[in-house]
Design a protein around this motif. Structure first.
Motif, PDB file in Angstrom:
ATOM      1  N   LEU A  60       0.821  -1.211   0.000  1.00 48.72           N
ATOM      2  CA  LEU A  60       0.000   0.000   0.000  1.00 48.72           C
ATOM      3  C   LEU A  60       0.855   1.262   0.000  1.00 48.72           C
ATOM      4  O   LEU A  60       0.448   2.298  -0.544  1.00 48.72           O
ATOM      5  N   GLY A  61       2.026   1.196   0.602  1.00 50.57           N
ATOM      6  CA  GLY A  61       2.880   2.367   0.677  1.00 50.57           C
ATOM      7  C   GLY A  61       3.675   2.628  -0.592  1.00 50.57           C
ATOM      8  O   GLY A  61       4.228   3.710  -0.762  1.00 50.57           O
ATOM      9  N   ASN A  62       3.729   1.644  -1.491  1.00 54.53           N
ATOM     10  CA  ASN A  62       4.553   1.789  -2.693  1.00 54.53           C
ATOM     11  C   ASN A  62       3.771   1.899  -3.996  1.00 54.53           C
ATOM     12  O   ASN A  62       4.224   2.568  -4.922  1.00 54.53           O
ATOM     13  N   SER A  63       2.625   1.232  -4.085  1.00 54.81           N
ATOM     14  CA  SER A  63       1.934   1.132  -5.371  1.00 54.81           C
ATOM     15  C   SER A  63       0.555   1.785  -5.318  1.00 54.81           C
ATOM     16  O   SER A  63      -0.383   1.207  -4.756  1.00 54.81           O
ATOM     17  N   PRO A  64       0.385   2.967  -5.900  1.00 48.46           N
ATOM     18  CA  PRO A  64      -0.939   3.597  -5.928  1.00 48.46           C
ATOM     19  C   PRO A  64      -1.980   2.738  -6.635  1.00 48.46           C
ATOM     20  O   PRO A  64      -3.142   2.694  -6.218  1.00 48.46           O
ATOM     21  N   PHE A  65      -1.571   2.036  -7.694  1.00 45.30           N
ATOM     22  CA  PHE A  65      -2.521   1.211  -8.444  1.00 45.30           C
ATOM     23  C   PHE A  65      -3.045   0.066  -7.588  1.00 45.30           C
ATOM     24  O   PHE A  65      -4.264  -0.132  -7.454  1.00 45.30           O
TER      25      PHE A  65
END
Length: 316
Positions: A60-65
């Motif tokens: 969740l902290g790295n990938s907005p998609f």
């Protein structure tokens, strides 16, 4: 090995992404544990398996998609984490291949939501090291095949309702339709990545196409190809399925989106370029009338694999 192939995704996570902004990632995790319906289940999961919280914080902290996919449907994300990814992928591919609808909006919505599910399943399993790279690329290519077949079936059903097409098998109107879709490039080689578009060549055999009511295969199949592209790549509130590129067909600036098999054979025999030989090495009949597609590829083997090479061809 068998346990690894059948175990739940969460039990097979081996890789935990670094979190560049732990406080921000924690806010997204809080959205899950405070969710009205799924919060209690995620809290229980995190208590039983603390690695789950650590893994999801990294995602969740790295990938907005992926974050949007998780937070838009936490129940789906929870199910994905607790199921073997191979089983879920097989089910999604089957659901896409069998998708049927009465209207265009419905088939577009079905395929986009199935693609979201597939992307989240593969993304989580891939990031966590629960599956191998070739499983990811084959699943993405397999979904492209399934979505194309579903779109073709929808379009042929619509032609049949308008008395322009007489399918031999109403449940599988693509069978014997004479409509050929060749997957090219990474798609043809089952090597698609997450952001790949799909390169296609669409052909039709006018002698095989069971057109009725005065309908003409060149007209109807070109219209149908345009509609198929729209079904796959138009952006809606659910996103898109695949961006689609038809420019690998013979002489794309001067030929229709769907080309007849005789015209394609004449082109390759007389005007085919060396780059087209190279492109066709990976070509694969992926949708529509598969036997007709395989027959076409067999027919052009002498073009792809020349018996003799001249100096110009070698230099090229």
């Amino acid at each position: 090995a068998n346990e690894r192939a059948t175990g739940a995704l969460l039990d097979r996570v081996r890789i935990f992404p670094a979190v560049p902004d732990a406080a921000r990632a924690a806010l997204f995790v809080d959205d899950l544990v405070n969710h009205d319906e799924m919060g209690a289940r995620f809290r229980s999961c995190f208590q039983d398996k603390p690695v789950a919280e650590r893994f999801l914080a990294g995602v969740l902290g790295n990938s907005p998609f992926l974050r949007d996919l998780v937070l838009s449907d936490p129940e789906r994300a929870f199910r994905i984490l607790h199921e073997a990814p191979e089983q879920r992928v097989r089910r999604l591919l089957r659901a896409a291949f069998e998708a049927r609808a009465e209207d265009e909006a419905s088939i577009m919505r079905q395929l986009r939501r199935l693609k979201q599910d597939l992307a989240l399943t593969l993304g989580l399993a891939d990031i966590g090291g629960a599956i191998e790279l070739d499983q990811v690329t084959r699943a993405l290519a397999g979904f492209a095949d399934a979505a194309l077949n579903a779109g073709i079936r929808f379009c042929l059903d619509d032609l049949a309702r308008r008395n322009k097409f007489a399918p031999g098998d109403p449940n599988a109107p693509e069978t014997g339709s004479g409509l050929i879709v060749l997957a090219m490039g990474k798609h043809g080689a089952n090597e698609l990545n997450y952001s790949s578009d799909i390169d296609l060549i669409v052909l039709y055999d006018p002698e095989k196409a069971p057109m009725t009511g005065g309908a003409e295969a060149p007209v109807e199949f070109v219209r149908m190809t345009r509609r198929l592209v729209k079904i796959l790549q138009d952006r809606t509130e659910d996103g898109y399925v695949f961006r689609t590129d038809l420019r690998l067909r013979p002489d794309p600036g001067a030929t229709p989106l769907a080309m007849s098999v005789p015209a394609a054979l004449v082109y390759y025999e007389s005007l085919g370029q060396n780059w087209e030989r190279a492109a066709l090495i990976k070509a694969r009949a992926c949708a529509g009338d598969i036997p007709a597609g395989k027959a076409f590829l067999h027919e052009i083997v002498p073009f792809v694999w020349r018996k003799y090479l001249d100096f110009a061809a070698i230099a090229d």
